[in-house]
Design a protein around this motif. Structure first.
Motif, PDB file in Angstrom:
ATOM      1  N   UNK A 110       5.631   1.295   1.069  1.00 42.85           N
ATOM      2  CA  UNK A 110       6.536   2.120   0.255  1.00 42.85           C
ATOM      3  C   UNK A 110       7.041   1.384  -0.968  1.00 42.85           C
ATOM      4  N   UNK A 111       6.975   0.059  -0.972  1.00 43.61           N
ATOM      5  CA  UNK A 111       7.444  -0.714  -2.125  1.00 43.61           C
ATOM      6  C   UNK A 111       6.425  -0.748  -3.248  1.00 43.61           C
ATOM      7  N   UNK A 112       5.141  -0.796  -2.890  1.00 42.87           N
ATOM      8  CA  UNK A 112       4.088  -0.929  -3.895  1.00 42.87           C
ATOM      9  C   UNK A 112       3.259   0.341  -4.082  1.00 42.87           C
ATOM     10  N   UNK A 113       3.313   1.242  -3.109  1.00 44.01           N
ATOM     11  CA  UNK A 113       2.488   2.438  -3.164  1.00 44.01           C
ATOM     12  C   UNK A 113       1.060   2.210  -2.708  1.00 44.01           C
ATOM     13  N   UNK A 114       0.739   1.000  -2.252  1.00 41.43           N
ATOM     14  CA  UNK A 114      -0.619   0.689  -1.833  1.00 41.43           C
ATOM     15  C   UNK A 114      -0.917   1.311  -0.471  1.00 41.43           C
ATOM     16  N   UNK A 115      -2.075   1.958  -0.385  1.00 41.88           N
ATOM     17  CA  UNK A 115      -2.510   2.522   0.891  1.00 41.88           C
ATOM     18  C   UNK A 115      -3.053   1.383   1.742  1.00 41.88           C
ATOM     19  N   UNK A 116      -2.428   1.160   2.883  1.00 39.55           N
ATOM     20  CA  UNK A 116      -2.840   0.073   3.762  1.00 39.55           C
ATOM     21  C   UNK A 116      -3.834   0.529   4.820  1.00 39.55           C
ATOM     22  N   UNK A 117      -3.705   1.771   5.237  1.00 37.91           N
ATOM     23  CA  UNK A 117      -4.545   2.274   6.324  1.00 37.91           C
ATOM     24  C   UNK A 117      -4.817   3.743   6.062  1.00 37.91           C
ATOM     25  N   UNK A 118      -6.080   4.146   6.243  1.00 36.76           N
ATOM     26  CA  UNK A 118      -6.421   5.543   5.988  1.00 36.76           C
ATOM     27  C   UNK A 118      -7.560   5.985   6.888  1.00 36.76           C
ATOM     28  N   UNK A 119      -7.304   7.084   7.563  1.00 38.16           N
ATOM     29  CA  UNK A 119      -8.331   7.754   8.349  1.00 38.16           C
ATOM     30  C   UNK A 119      -8.186   9.260   8.079  1.00 38.16           C
TER      31      UNK A 119
END
Length: 490
Positions: free
Chosen positions: A115-124
């Protein structure tokens, strides 16, 4: 003939005579010729010297000038500007791949974002819109805060009827209005009461000289603020008897519960009739009840209001109350001008989300509660919306404050079968909306992870699922909590 007039080759051809003899006999001719040769050689040297030596200025007579073309400057082609260097991605090593393959999750979808960077860490399958179950109540709440605002209150009014001795009870979409007497707290804490409304009517009726000697004998019920049908095609009719959902009408009391003080209580087949009978009783006397419309411009006799939207949202989210969610969805649709039926909710809710600046592609809205399996929202949308909720942007902090908390004192994540056993390590750190329909379980919200990283997430377990899907969802959510920013997508 003088030898001076002879050509040089003739002199050279004289037999028996060398150059020295010739020079001796004609010294003048040879001196003149030698001088000319020297002069010629000197002039040529001056040309080269004039070109090679700075400052030499050969005479105009001895310099042969050759025009030298000015070279055309060759401009090398512009090199393309290099793209901004891509920042190296962090090597993340905390994998949850094994948990994601848990068969209890059936058709598994999820997205987790820092939530701080907006980076998607995990996606399925995070961009695929699918059924949300009651997690949709977060979407409905966000639209309500945008369109209605946190201070909006729904009003129930009574106006003078077209006939003598007649009043009209006008439903304004407050499904929390209670038939319990003032002083008795219904399930919806702080709700308006019918007896208060009736007392106002009696006072106003008696104060009007035109009513002197005219008894109040007729009550008309106006429910036109919402239009039918009152039941969505995707809802199982058993939800009425099970006590989870009422028919959606603009006039009803206590969410049409048999027991106004209980969350889960059977609902009736006629919520309008139940409300009308209760109000007629509160008015006292012999009052006939019919249904119709209030006269245009009729004088208002009384009014009561619901709790503000900010309170209603918290009441809807903490225990996943379907009634308030449907109430808010319909009020959003009416207020935005989209319409007043189920069919208007797509335009009303999605339009209400526009101000948040998040791509709504793929979102399908059939109701406000999430009970319909035809609703569809991608996990991505929840993850992005919860970034704003966690940051308390605008009025969205209202939603965060209403979310159930793992291991909390109340709400749908406080139950004994949620975040229990080893998953209890995440108690107090998971703030999320639960969801359950016959073909799926969902969870979406915010995780304050173990390493301090705020994560937003949505997890769907859809298809052929059983009740134990809840525990599988809790387990992978706890893993997100443990991994924090080290969560790997592998």
């Amino acid at each position: 003939m003088d030898n001076a007039d002879l050509p040089a080759d003739a002199v050279a051809r004289e037999p028996g005579r060398g150059l020295g003899a010739a020079f001796a006999r004609h010294p003048r001719i040879w001196l003149i010729g030698a001088g000319a040769l020297v002069l010629a050689l000197f002039g040529t040297g001056a040309v080269f010297a004039g070109v090679a030596t700075v400052g030499d200025e050969p005479s105009a007579a001895s310099v042969v000038t050759t025009a030298t073309p000015t070279p055309t400057a060759t401009v090398p082609p512009a090199r393309p500007a290099p793209a901004a260097a891509t920042a190296a991605s962090q090597l993340r090593t905390c994998s949850v791949a094994g948990l994601a393959a848990d068969s209890r999750l059936a058709n598994f979808q999820a997205q987790v974002v820092n939530a701080s960077t907006g980076e998607v860490l995990f996606d399925r399958g995070g961009t695929t819109a699918s059924a949300t179950a009651s997690a949709l109540k977060v979407i409905t709440s966000a639209a309500a805060l945008s369109v209605l605002g946190p201070d909006y209150r729904a009003s129930t009014t009574v106006v003078k009827g077209a006939e003598s001795g007649q009043v009209v009870l006008v439903g304004g979409g407050d499904l929390t209005l209670s038939r319990l007497p003032t002083g008795s707290e219904p399930f919806y804490t702080g709700a308006a009461h019918l007896d208060d409304l009736a007392a106002q009517v009696r006072t106003a009726w008696d104060a009007d000289p035109a009513n002197a000697g005219v008894p109040l004998t007729s009550l008309v019920l106006d429910t036109s603020y919402f239009s039918g049908p009152a039941w969505d095609d995707g809802w199982a009719r058993a939800e009425l008897s099970l006590g989870y959902m009422p028919a959606i009408t603009a006039l009803q009391v206590d969410g049409d519960r048999d027991n106004p003080a209980r969350s889960t209580s059977p609902r009736s087949e006629d919520p309008i009739g139940r409300a009308g009978s209760a109000f007629a009783e509160a008015l006292g006397g012999a009052v006939t009840v019919t249904r119709g419309a209030a006269p245009a411009g009729a004088a208002q006799l009384a009014a009561v209001q619901s709790q503000p939207v900010s309170t209603l949202i918290k009441q809807a989210l903490i225990v996943s109350d379907n009634t308030i969610a449907e109430m808010l969805a319909r009020l959003v649709s009416v207020t935005s001008g989209a319409g007043n039926s189920f069919s208007s909710l797509q335009q009303g809710i999605v339009g209400g989300l526009a101000g948040y600046g998040i791509d709504t592609t793929g979102i399908v809205i059939k109701d406000g509660s999430g009970l319909s399996p035809a609703n569809a929202v991608p996990p991505r949308y929840f993850a992005e919306l919860f970034i704003k909720i966690n940051a308390r942007e605008g009025n969205l902090g209202v939603i965060f404050d209403g979310l159930p908390v793992a291991g909390g004192p109340s709400g749908s994540l406080s139950y004994s079968d949620r975040f229990s056993g080893a998953n209890a390590v995440a108690d107090g750190a998971v703030f999320a909306k639960t969801g359950w329909i016959t073909n799926g379980y969902t969870l979406a919200g915010v995780i304050h992870s173990a390493d301090g990283t705020p994560l937003t997430f949505a997890v769907y377990a859809l298809g052929n699922v059983r009740d134990n899907a809840k525990q599988a969802i809790d387990t992978i959510t706890t893993a997100f909590f443990r991994c924090g920013d080290n969560l790997s997508n592998n």
